[in-house]
Motif scaffolding. Sequence first.
Motif, PDB file in Angstrom:
ATOM      1  N   UNK A   1       0.831  -1.214   0.000  1.00 29.18           N
ATOM      2  CA  UNK A   1       0.000   0.000   0.000  1.00 29.18           C
ATOM      3  C   UNK A   1       0.857   1.252   0.000  1.00 29.18           C
ATOM      4  N   UNK A   2       2.124   1.133  -0.411  1.00 35.33           N
ATOM      5  CA  UNK A   2       3.047   2.278  -0.312  1.00 35.33           C
ATOM      6  C   UNK A   2       2.509   3.504  -1.046  1.00 35.33           C
ATOM      7  N   UNK A   3       1.861   3.317  -2.182  1.00 37.96           N
ATOM      8  CA  UNK A   3       1.343   4.466  -2.944  1.00 37.96           C
ATOM      9  C   UNK A   3       0.276   5.176  -2.125  1.00 37.96           C
ATOM     10  N   UNK A   4      -0.644   4.377  -1.558  1.00 39.78           N
ATOM     11  CA  UNK A   4      -1.717   4.941  -0.725  1.00 39.78           C
ATOM     12  C   UNK A   4      -1.132   5.654   0.507  1.00 39.78           C
ATOM     13  N   UNK A   5      -0.035   5.116   1.030  1.00 39.13           N
ATOM     14  CA  UNK A   5       0.563   5.687   2.246  1.00 39.13           C
ATOM     15  C   UNK A   5       1.479   6.873   1.936  1.00 39.13           C
ATOM     16  N   UNK A   6       1.593   7.233   0.641  1.00 46.19           N
ATOM     17  CA  UNK A   6       2.410   8.396   0.262  1.00 46.19           C
ATOM     18  C   UNK A   6       3.878   8.049   0.111  1.00 46.19           C
ATOM     19  N   UNK A   7       4.208   6.799  -0.128  1.00 49.50           N
ATOM     20  CA  UNK A   7       5.601   6.385  -0.347  1.00 49.50           C
ATOM     21  C   UNK A   7       6.108   5.519   0.783  1.00 49.50           C
ATOM     22  N   UNK A   8       7.393   5.193   0.710  1.00 53.59           N
ATOM     23  CA  UNK A   8       8.009   4.340   1.743  1.00 53.59           C
ATOM     24  C   UNK A   8       8.396   5.224   2.928  1.00 53.59           C
ATOM     25  N   UNK A   9       7.401   5.554   3.766  1.00 51.33           N
ATOM     26  CA  UNK A   9       7.618   6.515   4.860  1.00 51.33           C
ATOM     27  C   UNK A   9       7.304   5.881   6.207  1.00 51.33           C
ATOM     28  N   UNK A  10       7.929   6.426   7.250  1.00 51.04           N
ATOM     29  CA  UNK A  10       7.612   5.983   8.611  1.00 51.04           C
ATOM     30  C   UNK A  10       6.136   6.258   8.874  1.00 51.04           C
ATOM     31  N   UNK A  11       5.454   5.303   9.471  1.00 54.07           N
ATOM     32  CA  UNK A  11       4.017   5.425   9.754  1.00 54.07           C
ATOM     33  C   UNK A  11       3.784   5.617  11.252  1.00 54.07           C
ATOM     34  N   UNK A  12       2.609   6.166  11.579  1.00 51.94           N
ATOM     35  CA  UNK A  12       2.212   6.286  12.989  1.00 51.94           C
ATOM     36  C   UNK A  12       2.956   7.367  13.744  1.00 51.94           C
ATOM     37  N   UNK A  13       3.313   8.450  13.038  1.00 54.30           N
ATOM     38  CA  UNK A  13       4.106   9.492  13.720  1.00 54.30           C
ATOM     39  C   UNK A  13       3.248  10.465  14.524  1.00 54.30           C
ATOM     40  N   UNK A  14       1.954  10.629  14.149  1.00 54.51           N
ATOM     41  CA  UNK A  14       1.118  11.499  14.980  1.00 54.51           C
ATOM     42  C   UNK A  14       0.162  10.638  15.804  1.00 54.51           C
ATOM     43  N   UNK A  15      -0.443  11.268  16.803  1.00 53.32           N
ATOM     44  CA  UNK A  15      -1.241  10.515  17.782  1.00 53.32           C
ATOM     45  C   UNK A  15      -2.383   9.745  17.120  1.00 53.32           C
ATOM     46  N   UNK A  16      -3.033  10.393  16.151  1.00 51.30           N
ATOM     47  CA  UNK A  16      -4.195   9.756  15.508  1.00 51.30           C
ATOM     48  C   UNK A  16      -3.769   8.483  14.751  1.00 51.30           C
ATOM     49  N   UNK A  17      -2.671   8.629  13.979  1.00 48.23           N
ATOM     50  CA  UNK A  17      -2.182   7.476  13.207  1.00 48.23           C
ATOM     51  C   UNK A  17      -1.679   6.380  14.155  1.00 48.23           C
TER      52      UNK A  17
END
Length: 277
Positions: free
Chosen positions: A147-163
Amino acid sequence: MDRKKVTIPELQNIKAKGEKITMLTAYDYPMAKIMDEAGIDMILVGDSLGMVVLGYESTLPVTMDEMIHHTKAAKRGTKSAFLVGDMPFMSYQASIEDAVCNAGRFMKEGGCDAVKLEGGAEVIKQAKAIFDAGIPVVGHLGLTPQSATKLGGFKVQGKDAEAAKRIIDDALKLQEAGCFSIILECIPDKLAKMITEKVTVPTIGIGAGPDCDGQVLVTHDMVGLFDRFVPKFAKQYVKLSDQMGGAFREYIAEVKKGEFPTQKHSFVMKQEELEKV
Ligand code: KIV
């Protein structure tokens, strides 16, 4: 002495004892055999196959048939490690029936001990159906490469409280659906620690800090066999591409100069036989 076969209770036991679970990817017989003999707990036939072995730009083109072909090879090299087959893109997303049938192929044809699928809330039905069919399932949250495209690329996830809350919630849902372990990829270390404390099943981290119950790496990253990039979270323990390149250059030079093969590498025929030819 032969190691005992690693089982799900044994993996839970490793977590309970506060020891770490080790996992690496393998896509063929020699790699699986070398890491199995080294004592690895779990082997993942990852769909990273597509990038590090088949040369695709992403994991999306990988087919079930390609996964089964490589899983069978890895299985032949695996004696004791717990073998997990990674369900490729579109082998489980479209329907529950697809998910169960394709998971079944990993078990029947690939000889796997379990399957892995990527995603949270959106794949809970599939994870539960696979579990209900009697097939052990591993979840995979955070940066899910399919789902990298949907997630905006190969990026660290869950960095803000909501995520972060969403990933925690997904982890609890996957556990409830029957997943016996959850891979956490590219999320902040503190979030991985929190999830590891909240769930009872072992978490396996990749780019998720040291507090998960276990660690996984893509083998080609850690042995230096993938040249396109080395992720920040991957440690390269050896650079096999340099060693192999050196061996190939030496072979080419020796053959060109007539230095290989020597008598040592040749077969001889008795003189009297030779004369009769
Ligand atoms: O495909 C794979 O190798 C994976 C690991 C990165 C966990 O899913």
